[in-house]
Structure formats: structure tokens, C-alpha cells
Design an enzyme around this catalytic site. Structure first.
Site, PDB file in Angstrom:
ATOM      1  N   PHE A 110      -0.582  -7.096   1.099  1.00 23.65           N
ATOM      2  CA  PHE A 110      -0.689  -5.603   1.360  1.00 23.65           C
ATOM      3  C   PHE A 110      -1.859  -4.873   0.829  1.00 23.65           C
ATOM      4  O   PHE A 110      -2.372  -3.684   1.424  1.00 23.65           O
ATOM      5  CB  PHE A 110       0.584  -4.892   0.826  1.00 23.65           C
ATOM      6  CG  PHE A 110       0.349  -4.258  -0.625  1.00 23.65           C
ATOM      7  CD1 PHE A 110       0.461  -5.005  -1.724  1.00 23.65           C
ATOM      8  CD2 PHE A 110      -0.051  -2.891  -0.637  1.00 23.65           C
ATOM      9  CE1 PHE A 110       0.472  -4.311  -2.926  1.00 23.65           C
ATOM     10  CE2 PHE A 110      -0.129  -2.265  -1.897  1.00 23.65           C
ATOM     11  CZ  PHE A 110      -0.019  -3.294  -3.050  1.00 23.65           C
ATOM     12  N   LYS A 111      -2.816  -5.538   0.154  1.00 26.46           N
ATOM     13  CA  LYS A 111      -4.029  -4.883  -0.307  1.00 26.46           C
ATOM     14  C   LYS A 111      -5.056  -4.540   0.535  1.00 26.46           C
ATOM     15  O   LYS A 111      -5.773  -3.772   0.500  1.00 26.46           O
ATOM     16  CB  LYS A 111      -4.507  -5.736  -1.707  1.00 26.46           C
ATOM     17  CG  LYS A 111      -3.568  -6.074  -2.786  1.00 26.46           C
ATOM     18  CD  LYS A 111      -3.545  -5.413  -3.691  1.00 26.46           C
ATOM     19  CE  LYS A 111      -3.052  -5.568  -5.057  1.00 26.46           C
ATOM     20  NZ  LYS A 111      -1.678  -6.266  -4.985  1.00 26.46           N
ATOM     21  N   ASP A 112      -4.774  -5.157   1.651  1.00 22.94           N
ATOM     22  CA  ASP A 112      -5.832  -5.146   2.870  1.00 22.94           C
ATOM     23  C   ASP A 112      -5.541  -3.695   3.468  1.00 22.94           C
ATOM     24  O   ASP A 112      -6.528  -3.072   3.882  1.00 22.94           O
ATOM     25  CB  ASP A 112      -5.461  -6.058   3.940  1.00 22.94           C
ATOM     26  CG  ASP A 112      -6.046  -7.520   3.576  1.00 22.94           C
ATOM     27  OD1 ASP A 112      -7.046  -7.553   2.877  1.00 22.94           O
ATOM     28  OD2 ASP A 112      -5.114  -8.554   3.770  1.00 22.94           O
ATOM     29  N   LEU A 115      -7.867  -1.869   1.071  1.00 23.89           N
ATOM     30  CA  LEU A 115      -9.106  -2.256   0.777  1.00 23.89           C
ATOM     31  C   LEU A 115      -9.911  -2.346   2.028  1.00 23.89           C
ATOM     32  O   LEU A 115     -11.194  -2.755   1.802  1.00 23.89           O
ATOM     33  CB  LEU A 115      -9.075  -3.618  -0.113  1.00 23.89           C
ATOM     34  CG  LEU A 115      -8.772  -3.276  -1.519  1.00 23.89           C
ATOM     35  CD1 LEU A 115      -8.436  -4.650  -2.367  1.00 23.89           C
ATOM     36  CD2 LEU A 115      -9.872  -2.753  -2.091  1.00 23.89           C
TER      37      LEU A 115
END
Ligand SMILES: *Cc1c(COP(=O)(O)O)cnc(C)c1O
Length: 487
Positions: A110-112, A115
Site C-alpha cells: 500500500f505504500k505505493d 510514494l
């Protein structure tokens, strides 16, 4: 709209300044002076696709960008070049809940979601503030942030990035994803320590006046891609609004597998913007500091650090909690954070323990066996396979539901593709069968079981060469930074 430090209301910044700095000069985190309300109805928002909805949410927080600047950033991030799902994110119903799949970006976690847009927010912020130094991103990662940040900043002009990760604290896929990162402006360093060591030392580098001065003279300025940056927090609010508008119940619960408290804080901000959230269920693994905090009002990191199969939640200092604490404890926040740094512990003042905001949160946790059993049961009942982080959340939700009987419609944030943690996932389903197989032989097995195609992110790392092999002691991070930029 202005942001101020959680520790000192007089330290203010515009959105673009807060994005550039990452952390406030006194070591506090930037929080909005006031959380804006959504300015469109849910019916209107329900008609928008993800990029348009994300714009509507983000414009209220990042109000010193022009509409054209913010739209350009949104469109550069949320497109089918960066995401393998045409809707960017999607909801899947399985068992008693919906899963909000936030892992369709380039690094399948989920960091995408944040980021992929942060580099554009940062570049625009630099331009607006007349910053001409090269922006050096320093990041501590428990596994997923690192790769997502590397992918985001890879070859972005005027920036470079150094990622520190716990050498023995990430999954083989996570490590391989990072050390194979191409891009001349990327640096990856393993540390002999855990995530909290990495995070503490990165914070130290940010506030080390001597180091900052030397960097400045050499034409560099530090910034942070960690989840303390509001440029990470704000994009994450959008998917909670999105999930709500796709379902539109009277009220909704969100369950969030939590480590640094960034993702769930974004859900809390969505609540404050007007999304009718009944409960926010904060799911921890066996490192259940947050569960204890919601039970007792005492935050206490003095305990054993446990390595689990959900490494991105193996965290004993949840940095973003400071933002919630600032709402509960106001002026006392700085003092509490000082206690945390010095003794590893603090207790909320009595009146803060009764604050309304705290009633919204429910702490839950799942042990390793509970997590594994949940992967197996959901696979057997629904044919749907969860990664260990999402399985912690799902198991925690089962416990919450059994305890409370709460039948409110519930969305579980699904934070990683099971492919990122293939071994843990397959051994949960059938330990005997998969235990002896090699990591990279497990991918086709998961493909068979799940019916979900092997993502490109995995195909890529199977063939890419290793580019980074530096390892350092846990108190030597600053030396490593100096070696890269000042020698
Ligand atoms: C980072 C991460 C988490 C924890 O999110 P926080 O914002 O740190 O609470 C959970 N699951 C996965 C897969 C992650 O990468």
C-alpha cells in the site's frame, strides 16, 4: 491553511514547506491547524474515479499548490503505468467484510499509494519555495516503504534517496526488491539492528545541525519520505473517502493493520473530514504496544521486540501516533514525547483518556497462529488469499466482532499482495507441503492456489542483478551518509 508542529503551535509551515521539511525543526510532526471538511457531497464524490477523487481530497490539505500543479502530480502518480488495476484500488467482498486492495502499485504494497505521488509533491514544493539544492531523501524502512520510495524517486531529477533497512528483519522478497533497485540516485544500506534503531538514527540525522550544515555547503538538503511526511499522509486519506463512496452505507468501520500508525491516522482524518466512521479498528501483531495503549492510555515500548511474519508491523515506536496524541493532550505533547525518548513510556493525562476522539478507536491484535489460521480459513471458505499483514487485520476483526457483536459494514485495508510474503502465506495454508520448497519455487504454487497472476514486480526481481550490498552497525548511519555525499 497552515500546519504546525505537534510540540509547538508557533512553529508553522505552509503545506509545501511541510512537505519539503518532512519533520518540524523541533522534532515534532506537522499537523493541520484545522482539518478541512469535504466540500462536495458523497453523491458527487461517488461519481468520480480515483484520480479525480484523490484531487478533491488533497486540494483541501495542499492548498498552496495551484489546481494545475496538484492535478499534474495526481495524474503522474495514479495511472495504469504505475498501477496494474485500472481503478488504482478496488474492493473485494470476502467473509464478513470488504477488502480494500491497496497493493496494485509498482511494489505491490500500500505504500505505493502515497510514494508514487510524493516525489511530484516534493519537486513542486521545491520549485515553489525556491529550493535549488538536491533533495536527499533519508528513509528508514521496516520493509515496504523502502522499495516503494526507491521506485518513486528512481531517476527523479534533483533528488536522491538513501534507504536503511534492518538486515535481518525483512522478508527475502522485500530485501531482494530493494537491493536490486536500479537508478544512479538510489542507495540501499542494511543495518545490524531493528526498524526502531533505523528510525531513531534517521531522525537523529535530520536534527543533527552539524551534518545539515555540511550537507547544505555541499549543495544538499535532507527530506523525509517516511510516513511522518504530510505528503504521505494526505494521499492516504483519499482511499478511505473512495472506499466509503463506493459502498455508501449509513456508517462504516475500517480495520487497519498498523505499524507506524500512518495508515490508520489517514482514516481518522477521513472521519474528521466527514466520512461517517463508526469504529476504527487498530490491528496489531504480537508487538501490541498500540493495543495496550488503547486499553490503558499508557504507551510503553519497554518490552521484547518480536520478529513476526508481518514485518512491516514489527514496530514499537509508532511515530504517527504523536499526531493523535497532539489532539488528545495538546500542549503536553512535547513533554510526553520527551518522556518516551528518555524512558520509553508515557501515560496520557486523565482528561485526555476521556477525549471523544479516543472513543472512535478500538485496539485489537492477532498472534502468529491466529494470523496463519485466518489465511487458511479465508482461503478454504472463499478462495481468497491474504498477505500476513492483512490477515492480522482480518483475524483482529473476527475477534472484535465476536467480542462486540458489531455488524456495521466493515472494510479491511489490504496492505500487501500475498506474493510479497509467499512463504508465510503458503505455509499457513499447508506447512507440510511447502516448507521444504525454495522461495522462488513458491511463486507458481501461489499462482495455482489463488488464480491471481504473478505480478510484474515479482517477475522483475527474479532476474534483476544485485546493485547494493552495504551493511553497517546500527549507530553508524550518519557515517554512511557522509561517505555518500561528503567524501
Ligand atoms: C507499512 C505497512 C503496514 C503498516 O502501516 P503503517 O502506516 O506503518 O501503520 C501494514 N502493512 C503493510 C504491508 C505495510 O507495508
Amino acid at each position: 491553511m497552515l500546519y504546525h508542529s505537534t510540540r509547538d503551535k508557533k512553529l508553522t509551515a505552509k503545506a509545501s514547506e511541510a512537505i519539503l521539511r518532512g519533520i518540524a525543526p523541533d522534532g515534532g510532526l506537522y499537523v493541520p491547524e484545522e482539518i478541512p471538511k469535504l466540500d462536495k457531497s458523497f453523491t458527487q464524490l461517488a461519481k468520480l474515479d480515483y484520480p479525480h477523487l484523490a484531487y478533491e481530497v488533497m486540494k483541501l490539505f495542499i492548498d498552496d499548490f495551484t489546481p494545475a500543479e496538484l492535478k499534474a502530480a495526481v495524474n503522474s502518480a495514479y495511472n495504469t503505468k504505475n498501477f496494474d488495476h485500472e481503478d488504482i484500488t478496488c474492493l473485494v467482498e470476502a467473509g464478513d467484510a470488504y477488502y480494500l486492495e491497496l497493493f496494485h502499485g509498482r511494489t505491490i504494497a500500500f505504500k505505493d499509494m502515497a510514494l508514487s505521488i510524493l516525489p511530484y509533491l516534493m519537486k513542486t514544493s521545491a520549485k515553489k519555495n525556491g529550493v535549488h539544492d538536491e533533495i536527499v531523501i533519508l528513509t528508514a524502512t521496516s520493509g515496504d516503504t523502502g522499495k516503494a520510495a526507491l521506485a518513486g524517486f528512481d531517476s527523479v531529477e534533483g533528488t536522491s534517496i538513501v534507504v536503511f533497512y534492518p538486515k535481518d528483519g525483512v522478508s527475502p522478497v522485500q530485501e531482494r526488491q530493494m537491493v536490486t533497485q536500479a537508478g544512479a540516485n538510489t542507495h540501499v544500506i542494511g543495518i545490524r539492528g531493528n526498524f526502531d534503531d533505523a528510525q531513531r538514527e534517521v531522525k537523529r540525522a535530520f536534527t543533527d545541525a552539524e551534518l545539515n550544515k555540511k550537507m547544505k555547503q555541499a549543495g544538499y538538503v535532507f527530506s523525509s519520505a517516511n510516513s511522518i511526511n504530510i505528503g504521505r499522509l494526505v494521499p492516504q486519506i483519499a482511499y478511505y473517502v473512495y472506499a466509503y463512496t463506493r459502498l455508501m452505507p449509513k456508517e462504516i468501520n475500517f480495520v487497519v493493520p498498523t505499524g507506524n500508525f500512518g495508515n490508520i491516522l489517514a482514516a481518522y482524518y477521513a472521519y474528521r473530514m466527514g466520512v461517517p466512521i463508526h469504529k476504527l479498528i487498530c490491528a496489531s501483531n504480537e508487538n501490541k504496544v498500540l493495543y495496550d495503549f488503547f486499553e490503558t492510555g499508557v504507551y510503553d515500548r519497554n518490552r521484547d521486540f518480536i520478529l513476526t511474519s508481518s514485518p512491516s508491523m514489527d514496530i514499537l515506536i509508532s511515530s504517527n501516533l504523536e499526531r493523535l496524541v497532539a489532539e488528545l493532550a495538546g500542549d503536553k505533547t512535547g513533554k510526553l514525547m520527551k518522556e518516551l525518548a528518555e524512558t520509553g513510556r508515557y501515560e496520557l493525562p486523565q482528561n485526555a483518556k476521556k477525549a471523544e476522539a479516543l472513543q472512535l478507536f478500538e485496539g485489537e491484535f492477532a498472534t502468529e497462529p491466529e494470523m496463519a489460521a485466518r489465511i487458511k480459513s479465508l482461503y478454504e471458505e472463499e478462495g481468497y488469499i491474504l498477505d500476513p499483514h492483512t490477515a492480522v487485520a482480518s483475524a483482529a476483526y473476527e475477534k472484535y466482532r465476536a467480542r462486540t457483536g458489531d455488524e456495521t459494514m466493515t472494510v479491511i485495508a489490504s496492505t500487501a499482495s500475498p506474493y510479497k510474503f509467499t512463504r508465510a502465506v503458503l505455509t499457513a495454508i499447508d506447512a507440510k507441503k511447502y516448507a521444504k520448497m525454495k522461495d522462488f519455487d513458491l511463486f507458481p504454487e501461489l499462482e495455482k492456489l489463488s488464480g491471481v497472476k504473478l505480478p510484474k514486480a515479482i517477475k522483475d526481481i527474479m532476474t534483476a542483478p544485485v546493485k547494493h550490498n552495504v551493511v553497517c552497525d546500527r549507530d553508524k548511519l550518519i557515517e554512511e551518509i557522509e561517505k555518500i555525499y561528503l567524501k
